[in-house]
Design a protein around this motif. Structure first.
Motif, PDB file in Angstrom:
ATOM      1  N   GLU A  80       0.801  -1.213   0.000  1.00 53.56           N
ATOM      2  CA  GLU A  80       0.000   0.000   0.000  1.00 53.56           C
ATOM      3  C   GLU A  80       0.838   1.270   0.000  1.00 53.56           C
ATOM      4  N   ASP A  81       1.998   1.253   0.628  1.00 55.28           N
ATOM      5  CA  ASP A  81       2.816   2.464   0.728  1.00 55.28           C
ATOM      6  C   ASP A  81       4.166   2.302   0.025  1.00 55.28           C
ATOM      7  N   THR A  82       4.180   1.496  -1.050  1.00 52.17           N
ATOM      8  CA  THR A  82       5.430   1.167  -1.728  1.00 52.17           C
ATOM      9  C   THR A  82       5.488   1.775  -3.124  1.00 52.17           C
ATOM     10  N   LEU A  83       6.666   2.237  -3.471  1.00 50.78           N
ATOM     11  CA  LEU A  83       6.963   2.799  -4.785  1.00 50.78           C
ATOM     12  C   LEU A  83       8.040   1.949  -5.439  1.00 50.78           C
ATOM     13  N   ILE A  84       7.840   1.583  -6.698  1.00 50.80           N
ATOM     14  CA  ILE A  84       8.911   0.997  -7.495  1.00 50.80           C
ATOM     15  C   ILE A  84       9.539   2.165  -8.247  1.00 50.80           C
ATOM     16  N   LEU A  85      10.813   2.400  -7.996  1.00 49.46           N
ATOM     17  CA  LEU A  85      11.526   3.536  -8.583  1.00 49.46           C
ATOM     18  C   LEU A  85      12.663   3.020  -9.452  1.00 49.46           C
ATOM     19  N   VAL A  86      12.600   3.333 -10.738  1.00 48.83           N
ATOM     20  CA  VAL A  86      13.647   2.939 -11.670  1.00 48.83           C
ATOM     21  C   VAL A  86      14.438   4.195 -12.023  1.00 48.83           C
ATOM     22  N   ASN A  87      15.697   4.207 -11.625  1.00 49.26           N
ATOM     23  CA  ASN A  87      16.581   5.329 -11.936  1.00 49.26           C
ATOM     24  C   ASN A  87      17.311   4.998 -13.235  1.00 49.26           C
ATOM     25  N   GLY A  88      16.591   5.117 -14.326  1.00 50.54           N
ATOM     26  CA  GLY A  88      17.107   4.768 -15.654  1.00 50.54           C
ATOM     27  C   GLY A  88      15.934   4.372 -16.532  1.00 50.54           C
ATOM     28  N   ASN A  89      16.237   3.713 -17.634  1.00 48.91           N
ATOM     29  CA  ASN A  89      15.203   3.248 -18.548  1.00 48.91           C
ATOM     30  C   ASN A  89      14.669   1.904 -18.081  1.00 48.91           C
ATOM     31  N   LEU A  90      13.390   1.641 -18.366  1.00 46.95           N
ATOM     32  CA  LEU A  90      12.757   0.385 -17.990  1.00 46.95           C
ATOM     33  C   LEU A  90      12.239  -0.308 -19.237  1.00 46.95           C
ATOM     34  N   THR A  91      12.676  -1.554 -19.429  1.00 44.41           N
ATOM     35  CA  THR A  91      12.157  -2.401 -20.501  1.00 44.41           C
ATOM     36  C   THR A  91      11.535  -3.626 -19.853  1.00 44.41           C
ATOM     37  N   VAL A  92      10.264  -3.863 -20.165  1.00 43.19           N
ATOM     38  CA  VAL A  92       9.553  -5.017 -19.627  1.00 43.19           C
ATOM     39  C   VAL A  92       9.157  -5.909 -20.796  1.00 43.19           C
ATOM     40  N   ALA A  93       9.696  -7.123 -20.832  1.00 36.26           N
ATOM     41  CA  ALA A  93       9.333  -8.115 -21.846  1.00 36.26           C
ATOM     42  C   ALA A  93       8.076  -8.812 -21.346  1.00 36.26           C
TER      43      ALA A  93
END
Length: 122
Positions: A80-93
């Motif tokens: 509930e109080d969580t963030l996924i933080l990507v410091n860069g580019n994100l590629t999801v296959a």
């Protein structure tokens, strides 16, 4: 400290190019300049799964991925109080897909590429 790793942890290790780390939002704000993202004033985010650098995820980025990552890091799987933080580019296959109940917030400081982005509207 060594964290016991579950079977799910092996899946995360073999399908994610960046090493996820669990930090507080305060620690993330010290490491990165997040001042231009006003959403933090409105959201109740306390915890961050940080993926530092360009990240490739083989498979879907969804609630199950987030829970497995938190479990692998030895953390509570409540998102509930969580963030996924990507410091860069994100590629999801695969698909970036929120769940019906909870999905951690996602912030990518870079570009996003995925097979599909599934958004639920209320």
């Amino acid at each position: 400290m060594t964290v016991p790793r579950s079977t799910l942890a092996g899946v995360i290790d073999s399908n994610v190019s960046a090493t996820p780390i669990f930090i507080t939002l305060a620690a993330a704000k010290q490491q990165l300049d997040l001042s231009r993202y006003e959403l933090f004033d409105e959201l109740d985010v306390q915890n961050v799964i940080l993926l530092d650098g360009d990240t490739y995820i083989k498979g879907d980025l969804n609630q199950q991925w987030a829970e497995a990552t938190l479990e692998a890091l030895g953390e509570d799987t409540n998102m509930e109080d969580t963030l996924i933080l990507v410091n860069g580019n994100l590629t999801v296959a695969g698909t970036i897909k929120p769940s019906h109940d909870y999905f951690p917030h996602l912030l990518v400081i870079g570009n996003v590429q995925c097979d599909a982005l599934q958004i639920k509207y209320n």
